[in-house]
Design a protein around this motif. Sequence first.
Motif, PDB file in Angstrom:
ATOM      1  N   SER A   9       0.829  -1.203   0.000  1.00 50.43           N
ATOM      2  CA  SER A   9       0.000   0.000   0.000  1.00 50.43           C
ATOM      3  C   SER A   9       0.866   1.257   0.000  1.00 50.43           C
ATOM      4  O   SER A   9       2.075   1.210   0.243  1.00 50.43           O
ATOM      5  N   ILE A  10       0.221   2.376  -0.221  1.00 49.59           N
ATOM      6  CA  ILE A  10       0.906   3.661  -0.129  1.00 49.59           C
ATOM      7  C   ILE A  10       1.380   3.895   1.304  1.00 49.59           C
ATOM      8  O   ILE A  10       2.416   4.513   1.536  1.00 49.59           O
ATOM      9  N   GLU A  11       0.658   3.359   2.270  1.00 54.23           N
ATOM     10  CA  GLU A  11       1.068   3.477   3.673  1.00 54.23           C
ATOM     11  C   GLU A  11       2.405   2.781   3.898  1.00 54.23           C
ATOM     12  O   GLU A  11       3.264   3.276   4.632  1.00 54.23           O
ATOM     13  N   ARG A  12       2.594   1.608   3.262  1.00 53.37           N
ATOM     14  CA  ARG A  12       3.863   0.880   3.391  1.00 53.37           C
ATOM     15  C   ARG A  12       5.007   1.704   2.782  1.00 53.37           C
ATOM     16  O   ARG A  12       6.079   1.814   3.367  1.00 53.37           O
ATOM     17  N   THR A  13       4.769   2.290   1.617  1.00 55.44           N
ATOM     18  CA  THR A  13       5.794   3.112   0.982  1.00 55.44           C
ATOM     19  C   THR A  13       6.143   4.299   1.870  1.00 55.44           C
ATOM     20  O   THR A  13       7.321   4.619   2.050  1.00 55.44           O
ATOM     21  N   ALA A  14       5.142   4.938   2.442  1.00 57.05           N
ATOM     22  CA  ALA A  14       5.396   6.081   3.327  1.00 57.05           C
ATOM     23  C   ALA A  14       6.211   5.643   4.537  1.00 57.05           C
ATOM     24  O   ALA A  14       7.155   6.340   4.944  1.00 57.05           O
ATOM     25  N   TYR A  15       5.894   4.486   5.095  1.00 55.66           N
ATOM     26  CA  TYR A  15       6.650   3.961   6.238  1.00 55.66           C
ATOM     27  C   TYR A  15       8.113   3.730   5.868  1.00 55.66           C
ATOM     28  O   TYR A  15       9.032   4.122   6.590  1.00 55.66           O
ATOM     29  N   VAL A  16       8.344   3.084   4.708  1.00 61.14           N
ATOM     30  CA  VAL A  16       9.714   2.808   4.254  1.00 61.14           C
ATOM     31  C   VAL A  16      10.470   4.115   4.030  1.00 61.14           C
ATOM     32  O   VAL A  16      11.624   4.259   4.450  1.00 61.14           O
ATOM     33  N   CYS A  17       9.831   5.077   3.394  1.00 61.72           N
ATOM     34  CA  CYS A  17      10.479   6.363   3.149  1.00 61.72           C
ATOM     35  C   CYS A  17      10.806   7.076   4.458  1.00 61.72           C
ATOM     36  O   CYS A  17      11.901   7.626   4.617  1.00 61.72           O
ATOM     37  N   GLU A  18       9.875   7.072   5.406  1.00 60.69           N
ATOM     38  CA  GLU A  18      10.132   7.700   6.704  1.00 60.69           C
ATOM     39  C   GLU A  18      11.311   7.038   7.398  1.00 60.69           C
ATOM     40  O   GLU A  18      12.173   7.716   7.970  1.00 60.69           O
ATOM     41  N   LYS A  19      11.358   5.721   7.355  1.00 60.54           N
ATOM     42  CA  LYS A  19      12.462   4.984   7.981  1.00 60.54           C
ATOM     43  C   LYS A  19      13.788   5.367   7.335  1.00 60.54           C
ATOM     44  O   LYS A  19      14.767   5.659   8.020  1.00 60.54           O
ATOM     45  N   PHE A  20      13.827   5.379   6.004  1.00 57.53           N
ATOM     46  CA  PHE A  20      15.077   5.656   5.305  1.00 57.53           C
ATOM     47  C   PHE A  20      15.503   7.108   5.490  1.00 57.53           C
ATOM     48  O   PHE A  20      16.659   7.388   5.811  1.00 57.53           O
ATOM     49  N   TYR A  21      14.597   8.053   5.284  1.00 57.50           N
ATOM     50  CA  TYR A  21      14.951   9.467   5.396  1.00 57.50           C
ATOM     51  C   TYR A  21      15.416   9.816   6.810  1.00 57.50           C
ATOM     52  O   TYR A  21      16.392  10.544   6.987  1.00 57.50           O
ATOM     53  N   SER A  22      14.701   9.325   7.818  1.00 57.23           N
ATOM     54  CA  SER A  22      15.085   9.661   9.194  1.00 57.23           C
ATOM     55  C   SER A  22      16.443   9.060   9.541  1.00 57.23           C
ATOM     56  O   SER A  22      17.254   9.699  10.222  1.00 57.23           O
ATOM     57  N   HIS A  23      16.714   7.855   9.055  1.00 54.87           N
ATOM     58  CA  HIS A  23      18.028   7.264   9.314  1.00 54.87           C
ATOM     59  C   HIS A  23      19.115   8.033   8.552  1.00 54.87           C
ATOM     60  O   HIS A  23      20.224   8.221   9.069  1.00 54.87           O
ATOM     61  N   ALA A  24      18.811   8.484   7.342  1.00 53.32           N
ATOM     62  CA  ALA A  24      19.774   9.274   6.573  1.00 53.32           C
ATOM     63  C   ALA A  24      20.123  10.563   7.314  1.00 53.32           C
ATOM     64  O   ALA A  24      21.298  10.938   7.412  1.00 53.32           O
ATOM     65  N   ILE A  25      19.124  11.245   7.852  1.00 53.17           N
ATOM     66  CA  ILE A  25      19.370  12.477   8.610  1.00 53.17           C
ATOM     67  C   ILE A  25      20.221  12.177   9.838  1.00 53.17           C
ATOM     68  O   ILE A  25      21.164  12.914  10.156  1.00 53.17           O
ATOM     69  N   ARG A  26      19.929  11.086  10.510  1.00 51.62           N
ATOM     70  CA  ARG A  26      20.724  10.700  11.680  1.00 51.62           C
ATOM     71  C   ARG A  26      22.192  10.506  11.297  1.00 51.62           C
ATOM     72  O   ARG A  26      23.098  11.006  11.963  1.00 51.62           O
ATOM     73  N   CYS A  27      22.436   9.784  10.204  1.00 51.16           N
ATOM     74  CA  CYS A  27      23.811   9.537   9.758  1.00 51.16           C
ATOM     75  C   CYS A  27      24.490  10.834   9.316  1.00 51.16           C
ATOM     76  O   CYS A  27      25.669  11.055   9.620  1.00 51.16           O
ATOM     77  N   LEU A  28      23.767  11.687   8.604  1.00 46.42           N
ATOM     78  CA  LEU A  28      24.336  12.972   8.194  1.00 46.42           C
ATOM     79  C   LEU A  28      24.770  13.779   9.419  1.00 46.42           C
ATOM     80  O   LEU A  28      25.846  14.389   9.432  1.00 46.42           O
ATOM     81  N   ASN A  29      23.947  13.764  10.449  1.00 41.59           N
ATOM     82  CA  ASN A  29      24.304  14.467  11.688  1.00 41.59           C
ATOM     83  C   ASN A  29      25.515  13.825  12.362  1.00 41.59           C
ATOM     84  O   ASN A  29      26.394  14.527  12.863  1.00 41.59           O
ATOM     85  N   GLU A  30      25.573  12.500  12.388  1.00 32.42           N
ATOM     86  CA  GLU A  30      26.702  11.811  13.012  1.00 32.42           C
ATOM     87  C   GLU A  30      28.018  12.123  12.311  1.00 32.42           C
ATOM     88  O   GLU A  30      29.067  12.161  12.942  1.00 32.42           O
ATOM     89  N   TYR A  31      27.975  12.348  11.003  1.00 35.67           N
ATOM     90  CA  TYR A  31      29.178  12.671  10.241  1.00 35.67           C
ATOM     91  C   TYR A  31      29.421  14.187  10.147  1.00 35.67           C
ATOM     92  O   TYR A  31      30.267  14.630   9.379  1.00 35.67           O
ATOM     93  N   ASP A  32      28.673  14.967  10.934  1.00 36.83           N
ATOM     94  CA  ASP A  32      28.838  16.424  10.987  1.00 36.83           C
ATOM     95  C   ASP A  32      28.678  17.094   9.627  1.00 36.83           C
ATOM     96  O   ASP A  32      29.388  18.036   9.284  1.00 36.83           O
TER      97      ASP A  32
END
Length: 160
Positions: free
Chosen positions: A94-117
């Motif tokens: 479903s579109i809900e599943r895609t939104a969940y996957v995108c939220e998971k990936f984007y939020s983890h990407a932001i976390r990693c970007l912050n960790e690498y300053d």
Amino acid sequence: SAMRVDQGFVPLNSFGEKGTEGMVMLEERCQDFYESGVRLAKWRTQVECNLEMPTDVSVWENTDCLARAARICQANGLAFIAEIQTSQNTGSHSIERTAYVCEKFYSHAIRCLNEYDVNLEAVAFSINTCAAGPEAVVPLSDQVATYTVRTLQRTLPPAV
């Protein structure tokens, strides 16, 4: 204009997920691009999206690699575009599943970007809209817009 600094995709695991190649000699390529007048680097990442994927390993590997690439690009004077391709070639998710996957990936990407300053104000995300799998009921266009905007609001800080 932006210069693509990755070197394509490589198999990441036996599930068909892909990683991005291009970390080897990235610093040297960025220096060459900067000297030739380029100021904007583009790094592609592919995320499989269906009922079973992405795997956690794929999320961790791809977001870590993206963040390391962003750090190297910025250290060499290049602003960074993270081009995140959500691959939805199969499945009835479903579109809900895609939104969940995108939220998971984007939020983890932001976390990693912050960790690498990484300076988030010199980062842009280029993304797909949230959509259902090809074998699922097609969502209305206003649902696609709603889920896509909500996903971005939930995950990306204003600096991006």
